[in-house]
Scaffold this active site. Structure first.
Site, PDB file in Angstrom:
ATOM      1  N   HIS A 178      38.609  80.935  19.232  1.00 45.90           N
ATOM      2  CA  HIS A 178      38.955  79.647  19.838  1.00 45.90           C
ATOM      3  C   HIS A 178      40.382  79.304  19.441  1.00 45.90           C
ATOM      4  O   HIS A 178      40.892  79.818  18.438  1.00 45.90           O
ATOM      5  CB  HIS A 178      38.009  78.545  19.338  1.00 45.90           C
ATOM      6  CG  HIS A 178      36.603  78.670  19.846  1.00 45.90           C
ATOM      7  ND1 HIS A 178      36.277  78.451  21.164  1.00 45.90           N
ATOM      8  CD2 HIS A 178      35.456  79.016  19.229  1.00 45.90           C
ATOM      9  CE1 HIS A 178      34.975  78.642  21.325  1.00 45.90           C
ATOM     10  NE2 HIS A 178      34.450  79.003  20.171  1.00 45.90           N
ATOM     11  N   ASP A 197      30.007  89.287  16.756  1.00 49.36           N
ATOM     12  CA  ASP A 197      29.974  88.018  17.509  1.00 49.36           C
ATOM     13  C   ASP A 197      31.336  87.317  17.394  1.00 49.36           C
ATOM     14  O   ASP A 197      31.417  86.093  17.231  1.00 49.36           O
ATOM     15  CB  ASP A 197      28.842  87.096  17.038  1.00 49.36           C
ATOM     16  CG  ASP A 197      28.620  85.925  17.998  1.00 49.36           C
ATOM     17  OD1 ASP A 197      29.242  85.903  19.078  1.00 49.36           O
ATOM     18  OD2 ASP A 197      27.814  85.035  17.660  1.00 49.36           O
ATOM     19  N   HIS A 232      22.500  88.419  16.991  1.00 49.74           N
ATOM     20  CA  HIS A 232      22.722  87.638  15.761  1.00 49.74           C
ATOM     21  C   HIS A 232      21.471  87.019  15.128  1.00 49.74           C
ATOM     22  O   HIS A 232      21.302  85.796  15.154  1.00 49.74           O
ATOM     23  CB  HIS A 232      23.784  86.565  15.986  1.00 49.74           C
ATOM     24  CG  HIS A 232      23.687  85.816  17.299  1.00 49.74           C
ATOM     25  ND1 HIS A 232      22.556  85.184  17.719  1.00 49.74           N
ATOM     26  CD2 HIS A 232      24.603  85.611  18.270  1.00 49.74           C
ATOM     27  CE1 HIS A 232      22.768  84.603  18.884  1.00 49.74           C
ATOM     28  NE2 HIS A 232      24.015  84.865  19.244  1.00 49.74           N
ATOM     29  N   ASN A 283      29.908  85.588  28.972  1.00 46.00           N
ATOM     30  CA  ASN A 283      30.027  84.129  29.138  1.00 46.00           C
ATOM     31  C   ASN A 283      31.478  83.718  29.348  1.00 46.00           C
ATOM     32  O   ASN A 283      32.046  82.918  28.622  1.00 46.00           O
ATOM     33  CB  ASN A 283      29.406  83.377  27.960  1.00 46.00           C
ATOM     34  CG  ASN A 283      30.024  83.724  26.629  1.00 46.00           C
ATOM     35  OD1 ASN A 283      30.639  84.779  26.483  1.00 46.00           O
ATOM     36  ND2 ASN A 283      29.879  82.848  25.654  1.00 46.00           N
ATOM     37  N   HIS A 338      28.842  93.245  20.175  1.00 47.26           N
ATOM     38  CA  HIS A 338      28.793  91.817  20.526  1.00 47.26           C
ATOM     39  C   HIS A 338      30.109  91.133  20.182  1.00 47.26           C
ATOM     40  O   HIS A 338      30.374  90.809  19.030  1.00 47.26           O
ATOM     41  CB  HIS A 338      27.635  91.161  19.754  1.00 47.26           C
ATOM     42  CG  HIS A 338      27.372  89.734  20.144  1.00 47.26           C
ATOM     43  ND1 HIS A 338      26.142  89.146  19.987  1.00 47.26           N
ATOM     44  CD2 HIS A 338      28.168  88.769  20.674  1.00 47.26           C
ATOM     45  CE1 HIS A 338      26.186  87.886  20.410  1.00 47.26           C
ATOM     46  NE2 HIS A 338      27.424  87.640  20.815  1.00 47.26           N
ATOM     47  N   ASP A 383      24.255  85.494  26.676  1.00 44.08           N
ATOM     48  CA  ASP A 383      24.661  85.035  25.346  1.00 44.08           C
ATOM     49  C   ASP A 383      25.468  83.739  25.367  1.00 44.08           C
ATOM     50  O   ASP A 383      26.303  83.514  26.228  1.00 44.08           O
ATOM     51  CB  ASP A 383      25.485  86.093  24.627  1.00 44.08           C
ATOM     52  CG  ASP A 383      25.785  85.679  23.199  1.00 44.08           C
ATOM     53  OD1 ASP A 383      24.826  85.468  22.450  1.00 44.08           O
ATOM     54  OD2 ASP A 383      26.969  85.530  22.857  1.00 44.08           O
ATOM     55  N   LEU A 417      35.627  88.314  24.573  1.00 43.08           N
ATOM     56  CA  LEU A 417      37.054  88.534  24.860  1.00 43.08           C
ATOM     57  C   LEU A 417      37.635  87.421  25.731  1.00 43.08           C
ATOM     58  O   LEU A 417      38.837  87.378  25.959  1.00 43.08           O
ATOM     59  CB  LEU A 417      37.266  89.904  25.499  1.00 43.08           C
ATOM     60  CG  LEU A 417      36.892  91.090  24.597  1.00 43.08           C
ATOM     61  CD1 LEU A 417      37.150  92.412  25.313  1.00 43.08           C
ATOM     62  CD2 LEU A 417      37.657  91.060  23.279  1.00 43.08           C
ATOM     63  N   ARG A 418      36.780  86.525  26.191  1.00 35.53           N
ATOM     64  CA  ARG A 418      37.190  85.275  26.850  1.00 35.53           C
ATOM     65  C   ARG A 418      37.908  85.440  28.189  1.00 35.53           C
ATOM     66  O   ARG A 418      38.327  84.460  28.774  1.00 35.53           O
ATOM     67  CB  ARG A 418      38.096  84.439  25.930  1.00 35.53           C
ATOM     68  CG  ARG A 418      37.521  84.132  24.563  1.00 35.53           C
ATOM     69  CD  ARG A 418      36.290  83.270  24.652  1.00 35.53           C
ATOM     70  NE  ARG A 418      35.893  82.762  23.329  1.00 35.53           N
ATOM     71  CZ  ARG A 418      34.674  82.401  23.016  1.00 35.53           C
ATOM     72  NH1 ARG A 418      33.704  82.503  23.916  1.00 35.53           N
ATOM     73  NH2 ARG A 418      34.385  81.940  21.827  1.00 35.53           N
ATOM     74  N   HIS A 430      19.975  85.613  23.066  1.00 34.67           N
ATOM     75  CA  HIS A 430      20.458  84.649  22.069  1.00 34.67           C
ATOM     76  C   HIS A 430      19.271  83.736  21.832  1.00 34.67           C
ATOM     77  O   HIS A 430      18.913  82.941  22.700  1.00 34.67           O
ATOM     78  CB  HIS A 430      21.661  83.916  22.680  1.00 34.67           C
ATOM     79  CG  HIS A 430      22.067  82.644  21.993  1.00 34.67           C
ATOM     80  ND1 HIS A 430      23.331  82.465  21.481  1.00 34.67           N
ATOM     81  CD2 HIS A 430      21.401  81.493  21.754  1.00 34.67           C
ATOM     82  CE1 HIS A 430      23.419  81.240  20.962  1.00 34.67           C
ATOM     83  NE2 HIS A 430      22.264  80.629  21.113  1.00 34.67           N
TER      84      HIS A 430
END
Lengths: 327, 439
Positions: free
Chosen positions: B314, B310, B237, B99, B65, B157, B68-69, B184
């Site tokens: 950012h 997780d 999580h 996501n 989990h 997620d 990697l954006r 989630h």
């Protein structure tokens, strides 16, 4: 300016004072609160003069930065600054502009670059002044952040109480209403308990977090009582809080009508408190919702004194802060 | 180029083979070529030597989990930067959540991740596909095609699957591919506007709380749906005492459920938020000591199968704002092992259990389709992590390979540090203190 200096026992910003910012009263010692009281006394003397001015803060600049509407708090700070000879300016940022990309840090940095020595800030989000304080040298005064704190309101409440009661120690204080969303309640819990008063919180369970009544190391001890009549029994100080009317829509209350029935401070209920009990309200008052008009304007109400003491307390805080900035 | 490398004289811990003893490991042609116990020396003679004395040698860590954006949020992380962070953290296989923008909800998106990873990743990247189209929770995404393209699981997620109907269909439909559905678990009616754990600290700070019940409710629902469908459910999580208890009971009943917990939920409490520290803002939120105790117990009795990071990077700007406006997430790949070793040093978790939860157990969830992962068995891909269990270091985000510097552990001293990471026989990360010697 043809004014006399402050002549009362001049509370020189004494070694007891440790704050560069005023963010909450949770880290105020008893001695610091007493210093505020003594300085306020001196400021009240200034305010009683025909020319209500002293040049103690001449050359200092205070900027009020309000992200929420306010009448009395903002005006109170601006008058306090002017009475001390400081320059006061203001910036209003509508709550709608509090979005990502409109950086709070950029804004306070700009105010500092414009010469602000003191920034008085009101913000809809809890903790916002703490973030700001990390990035500026100017002193930040929290004039209310979200649900979290309103330290100058608490200090003026404490001052008003002690004017009438000599000492806060051992007093039984009851705070009634929407505690969950109240920054005034949170700051008063700290201030009242630091000064030795016993605090009872009263309101419907949906507006009163149970954690506040639990023994823990994060919050001072308080009593929780959902029955207003039991809460008022023997009280020395009764503080009612403004009820936001949207609490009904968000499902926290069945109706304002029922709230009025269960929690309005009426004359009959007030008679359960001590005969010399004081009635406070941070304003603005929803008359006949959280408090009956007759009580708000009755002989035990000190609501107007709170407003006038607000100017003196804020003058005292500005004076102390400016003094500590020099050091 | 693949090296031939002898990892010599380390403490080899491989829960997949129940090994925990001193020995040496020969890596050749990208595979584990030989494993010798004690002073044994390998049959080959031409290799470099990595002296692992005093170090733990284990299968490369697997993270089921992480975020990697890419595509869409490349300012926060990319497959290149995220996999470098993974290598620094000792991870050789990471599974990225869908996501992104656009979300990974179709075969082409999964192919994109595979192509990007083939070109830029330094460790293995496996993609998780969406449960629903656009992560909207309304219609199932094309799971079959995504599975064929290599998706290893399905998840929306960041958002729960709120519709019980869609969750039921997802668990049912995915049985055809024998892949887990990862939820989630958050009842958003209870968490709207929530900023942190609901409790004494939220009461003090005046922040809207997120109660444990919001997680427990959806965990309970999902377990009932897994039982109904026979589908494979994986709880992302887990953070609450209640969730652990619910999962434990479901496992006793034979429900096909696995669960994960993150390093931060195992080691940090809600108190980290005090001071409005946006780097401690994470969803689900940091809870209490009592929850941590239940989570650790859950790990020890196998109620909780694995540890997953997780990792949620950012930018600094994202987190440099009012608490309520900051996004949720902790950058976790590079501090995971160090913070988890704290549990081992406090004797709350055995070293072998910790390693199993990061290697063999997640490999079991991924299944045989992905090859022999999470093992040092001869013939398996040479994915190896070497770490010093006792080396103390201070977390400095300047050293992070991740673009996400958002960790509440800044300046914290951790005991246990990755020394080298080997992926398919290639050293993809090594501490500057390590020198390879030509034999």
């Amino acid at each position: 300016m043809t004014t006399q200096p402050i002549k009362t026992v001049a509370p020189k910003p004494a070694p007891v004072w440790r704050h560069h910012h005023i963010l909450d009263v949770d880290d105020f010692s008893r001695e610091e609160i007493e210093l505020v009281f003594n300085t306020t006394q001196a400021m009240k003397e200034v305010l009683s003069r025909p020319i209500k001015r002293v040049p103690a803060l001449r050359g200092k600049t205070l900027i009020t930065l309000f992200y929420e509407p306010s009448t009395r708090t903002r005006l109170s700070f601006e008058l306090a600054a002017k009475n001390l000879g400081a320059d006061a300016a203001s910036l209003s940022a509508p709550a709608s502009s509090v979005t990502k990309g409109e950086s709070l840090i950029d804004t306070v940095s700009t105010l500092q670059a414009l010469g602000a020595d003191i920034i008085v800030m009101r913000h809809p989000h809890s903790g916002a002044p703490y973030i700001a304080a990390q990035y500026v040298k100017a002193s930040i005064i929290n004039a209310g952040d979200g649900w979290h704190a309103h330290p100058t309101q608490a200090l003026l409440d404490l001052y008003t109480i002690q004017e009438h009661k000599e000492s806060l120690k051992g007093l039984k204080a009851v705070i009634i209403g929407d505690i969950l969303h109240s920054r005034v309640a949170r700051s008063n819990i700290w201030g009242l308990t630091t000064m030795g008063a016993e605090v009872t919180l009263c309101g419907p369970p949906t507006l009163l977090p149970t954690e506040l009544g639990e023994q823990n190391h994060h919050l001072p001890p308080t009593n929780i009582e959902h029955d207003i009549e039991r809460a008022l029994d023997g009280a020395d100080v009764v503080m009612t809080l403004r009820l936001q009317l949207e609490r009904q829509q968000s499902g926290l209350l069945p109706s304002i009508r029922e709230y009025v029935q269960l929690y309005q401070l009426t004359e009959a209920r007030l008679s359960l408190a001590r005969p010399d009990a004081l009635v406070l309200h941070p304003g603005p008052v929803n008359e006949d919702i959280e408090i009956a008009s007759a009580v708000a304007h009755g002989p035990q109400s000190v609501i107007n004194e709170q407003v006038s003491n607000g100017v003196a307390v804020r003058m005292a805080l500005l004076y102390i802060l400016a003094g500590s900035q020099k050091q | 180029m693949n090296q031939t490398l002898l990892i010599k004289g380390g403490r080899i811990i491989d829960p997949s083979q129940k090994i925990d003893e001193t020995g040496s490991l020969l890596v050749a042609e990208g595979k584990i070529a030989w494993l010798g116990k004690g002073e044994a020396t390998p049959p080959k003679t031409d290799y470099e030597v990595l002296d692992a004395q005093g170090l733990v040698v284990c299968p490369g860590l697997i993270d089921l989990h992480c975020h990697l954006r890419q595509p869409g949020y490349e300012e926060k992380e990319t497959i290149a930067s995220g996999t470098k962070a993974a290598a620094r953290g000792g991870f050789t296989t990471i599974c990225c959540m869908p996501n992104t923008n656009p979300p990974l909800d179709n075969q082409t998106a999964i192919e994109y991740i595979k192509a990007k990873a083939a070109a830029e990743a330094v460790v293995r990247v496996l993609a998780i596909g969406c449960i629903s189209k656009g992560r909207k929770g309304q219609e199932l995404a094309e799971m079959g095609e995504m599975a064929a393209a290599g998706a290893v699981a399905f998840s929306d997620d960041g958002e729960p699957v709120l519709s019980s109907h869609i969750m039921r269909q997802a668990l049912d439909y995915s049985r055809a591919f024998d892949l887990p559905v990862i939820d989630h678990c958050e009842d958003t009616a209870l968490t709207e506007g929530g900023q942190m754990n609901e409790g004494v600290v939220s009461a003090r700070l005046g922040l809207r709380g997120i109660p444990n019940a919001a997680e427990d409710i959806i965990v309970a629902r999902d377990l009932a749906l897994a039982q109904l469908t026979g589908g494979r459910l994986h709880i992302a999580h887990a953070t609450t005492e209640g969730a652990v208890e619910l999962i434990r009971r479901a496992k006793e009943k034979g429900v096909r459920v696995t669960a994960e917990v993150t390093p931060h939920h195992l080691t940090l409490t809600e108190e980290r938020v005090i001071g409005y520290n946006t780097n401690a803002k994470v969803n689900p939120p940091l809870r209490t000591e009592r929850d941590i105790e239940a989570l650790i117990q859950g790990l020890n009795d196998n109620t909780i199968d694995i540890i997953a990071t997780d990792h949620a990077p950012h930018t600094e700007g994202d987190k440099l704002c009012e608490f309520a406006l900051a996004p949720f997430g902790i950058s976790g790949l590079e501090t995971a092992l160090g913070s988890l070793m704290g549990l081992v040093h406090k004797k709350q978790l055995s070293l072998a259990t910790l390693i199993a939860k990061l290697t063999h157990e997640p490999a079991k969830i991924l299944g045989a389709k992905q090859g022999k992962l999470g093992t040092l068995a001869v013939g398996a891909p040479a994915d190896v992590t070497i770490f010093d269990p006792n080396l103390e270091w201070v977390v400095d985000t300047k050293d992070f390979a991740s673009k996400g510097k958002n960790t509440p552990l800044v300046g914290e001293k951790l005991k246990g540090r990755v020394i080298a990471t080997i992926y398919q026989g290639k050293v993809v990360y090594k501490d500057k203190t390590i020198k390879l010697k030509q034999r």
